[in-house]
Design an enzyme around this catalytic site. Structure first.
Site, PDB file in Angstrom:
ATOM      1  N   LYS A  90      -2.171   3.052  44.897  1.00 53.73           N
ATOM      2  CA  LYS A  90      -3.018   1.868  44.712  1.00 53.73           C
ATOM      3  C   LYS A  90      -4.479   2.277  44.870  1.00 53.73           C
ATOM      4  O   LYS A  90      -4.823   2.947  45.836  1.00 53.73           O
ATOM      5  CB  LYS A  90      -2.770   0.827  45.819  1.00 53.73           C
ATOM      6  CG  LYS A  90      -1.378   0.345  45.981  1.00 53.73           C
ATOM      7  CD  LYS A  90      -1.298  -0.696  47.106  1.00 53.73           C
ATOM      8  CE  LYS A  90      -1.324  -0.113  48.492  1.00 53.73           C
ATOM      9  NZ  LYS A  90      -1.032  -1.084  49.564  1.00 53.73           N
TER      10      LYS A  90
ATOM     11  N   ASP B  66       6.833  -1.519  56.532  1.00 54.21           N
ATOM     12  CA  ASP B  66       5.629  -1.327  55.718  1.00 54.21           C
ATOM     13  C   ASP B  66       5.671   0.113  55.200  1.00 54.21           C
ATOM     14  O   ASP B  66       6.747   0.709  55.149  1.00 54.21           O
ATOM     15  CB  ASP B  66       4.356  -1.656  56.529  1.00 54.21           C
ATOM     16  CG  ASP B  66       3.198  -2.107  55.641  1.00 54.21           C
ATOM     17  OD1 ASP B  66       2.888  -1.379  54.670  1.00 54.21           O
ATOM     18  OD2 ASP B  66       2.597  -3.160  55.900  1.00 54.21           O
ATOM     19  N   ASP B  67       4.518   0.680  54.840  1.00 55.75           N
ATOM     20  CA  ASP B  67       4.542   2.020  54.258  1.00 55.75           C
ATOM     21  C   ASP B  67       5.217   3.033  55.184  1.00 55.75           C
ATOM     22  O   ASP B  67       4.982   3.041  56.391  1.00 55.75           O
ATOM     23  CB  ASP B  67       3.109   2.499  53.996  1.00 55.75           C
ATOM     24  CG  ASP B  67       2.417   1.691  52.925  1.00 55.75           C
ATOM     25  OD1 ASP B  67       2.989   1.544  51.835  1.00 55.75           O
ATOM     26  OD2 ASP B  67       1.304   1.189  53.179  1.00 55.75           O
TER      27      ASP B  67
ATOM     28  N   ASP C 159       3.651   0.313  59.538  1.00 53.70           N
ATOM     29  CA  ASP C 159       3.473   1.597  58.834  1.00 53.70           C
ATOM     30  C   ASP C 159       3.893   2.749  59.751  1.00 53.70           C
ATOM     31  O   ASP C 159       3.535   2.750  60.929  1.00 53.70           O
ATOM     32  CB  ASP C 159       2.001   1.867  58.495  1.00 53.70           C
ATOM     33  CG  ASP C 159       1.309   0.776  57.719  1.00 53.70           C
ATOM     34  OD1 ASP C 159       1.623  -0.401  57.940  1.00 53.70           O
ATOM     35  OD2 ASP C 159       0.431   1.106  56.922  1.00 53.70           O
TER      36      ASP C 159
ATOM     37  N   HIS D 106       7.933  -0.037  52.611  1.00 52.75           N
ATOM     38  CA  HIS D 106       7.238  -0.215  51.340  1.00 52.75           C
ATOM     39  C   HIS D 106       7.109   1.064  50.539  1.00 52.75           C
ATOM     40  O   HIS D 106       6.445   1.096  49.520  1.00 52.75           O
ATOM     41  CB  HIS D 106       5.847  -0.814  51.590  1.00 52.75           C
ATOM     42  CG  HIS D 106       5.878  -2.213  52.111  1.00 52.75           C
ATOM     43  ND1 HIS D 106       4.743  -2.923  52.420  1.00 52.75           N
ATOM     44  CD2 HIS D 106       6.921  -3.039  52.389  1.00 52.75           C
ATOM     45  CE1 HIS D 106       5.086  -4.135  52.856  1.00 52.75           C
ATOM     46  NE2 HIS D 106       6.398  -4.219  52.858  1.00 52.75           N
TER      47      HIS D 106
ATOM     48  N   ARG E 125       4.285   4.926  45.221  1.00 53.62           N
ATOM     49  CA  ARG E 125       3.222   3.930  44.988  1.00 53.62           C
ATOM     50  C   ARG E 125       1.831   4.538  45.125  1.00 53.62           C
ATOM     51  O   ARG E 125       1.532   5.235  46.090  1.00 53.62           O
ATOM     52  CB  ARG E 125       3.391   2.784  45.982  1.00 53.62           C
ATOM     53  CG  ARG E 125       2.276   1.755  45.907  1.00 53.62           C
ATOM     54  CD  ARG E 125       2.676   0.431  46.476  1.00 53.62           C
ATOM     55  NE  ARG E 125       2.702   0.413  47.938  1.00 53.62           N
ATOM     56  CZ  ARG E 125       2.565  -0.706  48.655  1.00 53.62           C
ATOM     57  NH1 ARG E 125       2.397  -1.874  48.040  1.00 53.62           N
ATOM     58  NH2 ARG E 125       2.612  -0.670  49.962  1.00 53.62           N
TER      59      ARG E 125
END
Ligand code: NAG
Length: 378
Positions: free
Chosen positions: A274, A217-218, A196, A239, A272
């Site tokens: 979540k 990743d993010d 990340d 991501h 995104r």
């Protein structure tokens, strides 16, 4: 005594190179007792231990080609207010399996700057094993930007190959990170995982501007916080630009987040959000505007209220409502095996959404969206 401190101040002010561990003839606390009488020094360090030992006595700390020993944090926490830290040359770290962080900075009104041509090389390949923070070797976190307050700035850093997550921004209030480049592209084939770029939690008034990120990743993950801005970013390989997962932590409120004028390419996801299944909290006032997607492999836009232990369950819950969400100008392409838009909301737990100029094409149209609030659509 006054005369002595004035003399000391003069010595420190004129000293440009301090490389010994304890250059001060008096403890720092005594200096702090007489702030108006002592001007802090401009210091250049070539060893981490010396920088750590003397950090509070310097107004400017230049870290020149520092090789941080294995298992040691370059600990610049508790700096005096207004301290400037300059990374110069190449900063490297010894190898040890430990959780880090490799660098930690805290204080008020702090400026961290990378000098022209400088690099901070995490040497991540030594830890990469494809498992990230889920197993395998214990990997050090890279940079704790915790408890930075009072208009602090982290700017112009060029970061290479973090072992796992890069910047952890926590307990910050008034922090700008700008022109930070994180190049973990070697990890694409080299086993980089959970790298990340910017994880934000429990923070207020944080701006991340003009970041260039290549990772696995993010690019951004906001777990909690208020008044968070990410703008002018370029994210590749990871991501996407994420809120969450929100819920199940000590702070479960995300509000007033603006993510704008950014590009996400060759990534698993684009936009995104979540939230955690069965948890409580709220996501309110998130805006994505002027976001360009390309080469997205899984979801162009994904908003789901069903996360459990890091994976979707497929059954949304309503305890972390997503309200006042704006998508304005989110455009671009998903690869043919991916899905353009996926929205999985609980009954009534997504509301007051505004969508305009949303056009994501190239992938599949989802048939499993639930409780999609108008005017959004899958
Ligand atoms: C970052 O680099 C720019 C361009 O060289 C410079 O103008 C700016 O002052 C630098 N930031 C800091 C905090 O020194």
């Amino acid at each position: 005594m006054v005369h002595f401190l004035q003399t000391l101040g003069l010595v420190l002010t004129t000293a440009s190179v301090l490389t010994v561990a304890s250059p001060l003839p008096q403890p720092a606390s005594e200096l702090n007792d007489a702030p108006t009488k002592v001007k802090r020094a401009t210091c250049t360090f070539t060893a981490a231990a010396a920088a750590i030992a003397s950090k509070k006595s310097c107004s400017q700390i230049t870290l020149s080609n520092i090789a941080v020993p294995a298992g040691t944090t370059l600990d610049l926490t508790g700096l005096a207010s207004g301290t400037e830290v300059i990374f110069s040359g190449t900063t490297t770290f010894g190898y040890e399996e430990w959780s880090g962080p490799l660098i930690s900075v805290s204080g008020s009104g702090i400026t961290v700057n990378g000098a022209s041509g400088s690099k901070i090389d995490g040497g991540g390949a030594r830890w990469w094993d494809g498992e990230g923070s889920n197993g395998g070797k214990t990997k050090p976190k890279f940079f704790y930007a915790h408890s930075l307050t009072g208009s602090s700035i982290i700017e112009n850093l060029s970061v290479l190959n973090t072992p796992v997550q890069a910047f952890s921004i926590d307990g910050a209030n008034g922090l700008t990170l700008s022109h930070i480049t994180i190049d973990n592209s070697a990890g694409d084939t080299g086993g980089g995982h959970n790298t990340d770029a910017f994880d934000v939690g429990d923070s207020t008034d944080v701006t991340i501007a003009n970041a260039i990120v290549q990772n696995q990743d993010d690019c951004l993950a906001v777990n909690s916080g208020t008044s968070i801005t990410f703008t002018g970013g370029t994210c590749s390989g990871g991501h996407g630009l994420s809120i969450g997962s929100v819920g199940g932590r000590s702070d479960n409120t995300v509000s007033d987040v603006t993510i704008s004028s950014s590009t996400i390419k060759n990534s698993m996801n684009g936009v995104r959000i979540k939230t955690v299944s069965g948890a409580t909290g709220s996501v309110k006032g998130v805006t994505y505007e002027d976001i360009t997607l390309s080469g997205i492999t899984q979801y162009g836009i994904v908003i789901e209220q069903d996360y459990e232990n890091g994976s979707p369950t497929g059954t949304p819950t309503t305890g972390v409502p997503i309200t006042v969400l704006t998508l304005d100008g989110v455009t671009g392409t998903v690869s043919s095996s991916g899905t353009n838009i996926y929205i999985l909301c609980g009954s009534g737990s997504c509301s007051d959404w505004k969508w305009s100029g949303v056009s994501v094409t190239g992938g599949k149209k989802s048939s499993s969206c639930k409780n999609v609030p108008s005017p959004a659509s899958c």
